[in-house]
Design a protein around this motif. Sequence first.
Motif, PDB file in Angstrom:
ATOM      1  N   ALA A  82       6.805  17.375  -3.465  1.00 22.06           N
ATOM      2  CA  ALA A  82       8.010  16.560  -3.325  1.00 22.06           C
ATOM      3  C   ALA A  82       7.774  15.203  -3.970  1.00 22.06           C
ATOM      4  O   ALA A  82       6.638  14.762  -4.137  1.00 22.06           O
ATOM      5  CB  ALA A  82       8.383  16.389  -1.856  1.00 22.06           C
ATOM      6  N   LYS A  83       8.860  14.563  -4.337  1.00 18.63           N
ATOM      7  CA  LYS A  83       8.781  13.203  -4.869  1.00 18.63           C
ATOM      8  C   LYS A  83       9.565  12.285  -3.951  1.00 18.63           C
ATOM      9  O   LYS A  83      10.526  12.699  -3.295  1.00 18.63           O
ATOM     10  CB  LYS A  83       9.326  13.135  -6.296  1.00 18.63           C
ATOM     11  CG  LYS A  83      10.789  13.505  -6.416  1.00 18.63           C
ATOM     12  CD  LYS A  83      11.235  13.486  -7.860  1.00 18.63           C
ATOM     13  CE  LYS A  83      12.664  14.025  -7.946  1.00 18.63           C
ATOM     14  NZ  LYS A  83      13.132  14.106  -9.313  1.00 18.63           N
ATOM     15  N   VAL A  84       9.147  11.058  -3.893  1.00 21.02           N
ATOM     16  CA  VAL A  84       9.845  10.053  -3.095  1.00 21.02           C
ATOM     17  C   VAL A  84      10.971   9.501  -3.959  1.00 21.02           C
ATOM     18  O   VAL A  84      10.728   8.992  -5.049  1.00 21.02           O
ATOM     19  CB  VAL A  84       8.887   8.927  -2.656  1.00 21.02           C
ATOM     20  CG1 VAL A  84       9.636   7.859  -1.878  1.00 21.02           C
ATOM     21  CG2 VAL A  84       7.736   9.492  -1.841  1.00 21.02           C
ATOM     22  N   THR A  85      12.188   9.642  -3.471  1.00 19.25           N
ATOM     23  CA  THR A  85      13.345   9.161  -4.242  1.00 19.25           C
ATOM     24  C   THR A  85      13.889   7.851  -3.706  1.00 19.25           C
ATOM     25  O   THR A  85      14.616   7.153  -4.406  1.00 19.25           O
ATOM     26  CB  THR A  85      14.477  10.204  -4.234  1.00 19.25           C
ATOM     27  OG1 THR A  85      14.817  10.500  -2.877  1.00 19.25           O
ATOM     28  CG2 THR A  85      14.044  11.473  -4.952  1.00 19.25           C
ATOM     29  N   LYS A  86      13.521   7.535  -2.478  1.00 23.94           N
ATOM     30  CA  LYS A  86      14.032   6.294  -1.903  1.00 23.94           C
ATOM     31  C   LYS A  86      13.118   5.832  -0.781  1.00 23.94           C
ATOM     32  O   LYS A  86      12.658   6.641   0.023  1.00 23.94           O
ATOM     33  CB  LYS A  86      15.440   6.519  -1.348  1.00 23.94           C
ATOM     34  CG  LYS A  86      16.149   5.257  -0.900  1.00 23.94           C
ATOM     35  CD  LYS A  86      17.510   5.554  -0.259  1.00 23.94           C
ATOM     36  CE  LYS A  86      18.497   6.034  -1.287  1.00 23.94           C
ATOM     37  NZ  LYS A  86      19.860   6.183  -0.746  1.00 23.94           N
ATOM     38  N   VAL A  87      12.856   4.539  -0.741  1.00 21.04           N
ATOM     39  CA  VAL A  87      12.140   3.904   0.358  1.00 21.04           C
ATOM     40  C   VAL A  87      13.039   2.780   0.853  1.00 21.04           C
ATOM     41  O   VAL A  87      13.473   1.942   0.069  1.00 21.04           O
ATOM     42  CB  VAL A  87      10.771   3.330  -0.084  1.00 21.04           C
ATOM     43  CG1 VAL A  87      10.110   2.582   1.073  1.00 21.04           C
ATOM     44  CG2 VAL A  87       9.864   4.434  -0.596  1.00 21.04           C
ATOM     45  N   VAL A  88      13.338   2.780   2.141  1.00 22.96           N
ATOM     46  CA  VAL A  88      14.221   1.770   2.730  1.00 22.96           C
ATOM     47  C   VAL A  88      13.473   1.044   3.836  1.00 22.96           C
ATOM     48  O   VAL A  88      12.854   1.685   4.687  1.00 22.96           O
ATOM     49  CB  VAL A  88      15.504   2.419   3.305  1.00 22.96           C
ATOM     50  CG1 VAL A  88      16.409   1.377   3.930  1.00 22.96           C
ATOM     51  CG2 VAL A  88      16.239   3.201   2.236  1.00 22.96           C
ATOM     52  N   VAL A  89      13.509  -0.268   3.798  1.00 21.17           N
ATOM     53  CA  VAL A  89      12.908  -1.079   4.851  1.00 21.17           C
ATOM     54  C   VAL A  89      14.022  -1.514   5.787  1.00 21.17           C
ATOM     55  O   VAL A  89      15.088  -1.952   5.349  1.00 21.17           O
ATOM     56  CB  VAL A  89      12.188  -2.303   4.252  1.00 21.17           C
ATOM     57  CG1 VAL A  89      11.600  -3.168   5.357  1.00 21.17           C
ATOM     58  CG2 VAL A  89      11.098  -1.861   3.295  1.00 21.17           C
ATOM     59  N   GLN A 121       0.836  -1.210   0.000  1.00 15.90           N
ATOM     60  CA  GLN A 121       0.000   0.000   0.000  1.00 15.90           C
ATOM     61  C   GLN A 121       0.872   1.261   0.000  1.00 15.90           C
ATOM     62  O   GLN A 121       0.557   2.239  -0.680  1.00 15.90           O
ATOM     63  CB  GLN A 121      -0.923   0.015   1.219  1.00 15.90           C
ATOM     64  CG  GLN A 121      -2.060  -0.972   1.127  1.00 15.90           C
ATOM     65  CD  GLN A 121      -2.950  -0.903   2.351  1.00 15.90           C
ATOM     66  OE1 GLN A 121      -2.477  -0.822   3.485  1.00 15.90           O
ATOM     67  NE2 GLN A 121      -4.254  -0.935   2.132  1.00 15.90           N
ATOM     68  N   LEU A 122       1.952   1.232   0.776  1.00 18.54           N
ATOM     69  CA  LEU A 122       2.862   2.381   0.816  1.00 18.54           C
ATOM     70  C   LEU A 122       3.464   2.627  -0.564  1.00 18.54           C
ATOM     71  O   LEU A 122       3.524   3.767  -1.033  1.00 18.54           O
ATOM     72  CB  LEU A 122       3.974   2.159   1.843  1.00 18.54           C
ATOM     73  CG  LEU A 122       5.068   3.227   1.807  1.00 18.54           C
ATOM     74  CD1 LEU A 122       4.573   4.525   2.413  1.00 18.54           C
ATOM     75  CD2 LEU A 122       6.318   2.761   2.479  1.00 18.54           C
ATOM     76  N   LEU A 123       3.906   1.576  -1.232  1.00 19.82           N
ATOM     77  CA  LEU A 123       4.523   1.735  -2.547  1.00 19.82           C
ATOM     78  C   LEU A 123       3.512   2.232  -3.587  1.00 19.82           C
ATOM     79  O   LEU A 123       3.870   3.016  -4.480  1.00 19.82           O
ATOM     80  CB  LEU A 123       5.183   0.436  -2.982  1.00 19.82           C
ATOM     81  CG  LEU A 123       6.379   0.011  -2.111  1.00 19.82           C
ATOM     82  CD1 LEU A 123       6.919  -1.339  -2.550  1.00 19.82           C
ATOM     83  CD2 LEU A 123       7.472   1.067  -2.119  1.00 19.82           C
ATOM     84  N   GLU A 124       2.258   1.829  -3.462  1.00 15.96           N
ATOM     85  CA  GLU A 124       1.212   2.371  -4.336  1.00 15.96           C
ATOM     86  C   GLU A 124       1.064   3.871  -4.114  1.00 15.96           C
ATOM     87  O   GLU A 124       0.935   4.649  -5.054  1.00 15.96           O
ATOM     88  CB  GLU A 124      -0.122   1.675  -4.072  1.00 15.96           C
ATOM     89  CG  GLU A 124      -0.218   0.266  -4.607  1.00 15.96           C
ATOM     90  CD  GLU A 124      -1.546  -0.408  -4.254  1.00 15.96           C
ATOM     91  OE1 GLU A 124      -2.554   0.310  -4.047  1.00 15.96           O
ATOM     92  OE2 GLU A 124      -1.561  -1.644  -4.181  1.00 15.96           O
TER      93      GLU A 124
END
Length: 120
Positions: free
Chosen positions: A81-88, A65-68
């Motif tokens: 703003a744009k999301v440039t990186k998501v780290v788990v 859901q977050l990635l959507e």
Amino acid sequence: MQTILRKERAEAEAIVRALVEAGLAVPKSSRGMNGCATTQLARSFGSQTAARPITRQTADHVLSQLLERVNQVNSNEYFLAKVTKVVVLGSYLRTDADRLSDLDIAVELQPKEAKLGPAA
């Protein structure tokens, strides 16, 4: 310590002694004042949660859901703003665990470049 603990001197000293004996504090002197510092055990204890664990399936669903939402934000000019990186991070990375304490995520944002219209 009695000022911090808001207790009489004897009671404050007993509390500090109990914390030291339990391995949660170590005596420390600073600028002529006696006190104590927390140990790694105390910091670990302090970061624990009473929340129920979640299943990996639930974590997978939440991450999906977050990635959507990331895709929606990045493709919509409304957002500045744009999301440039998501780290788990954390327990999610352990593939042998089916029950997780939580889902730790870090998100990096960058401003979107403004589109310039025709000069007036």
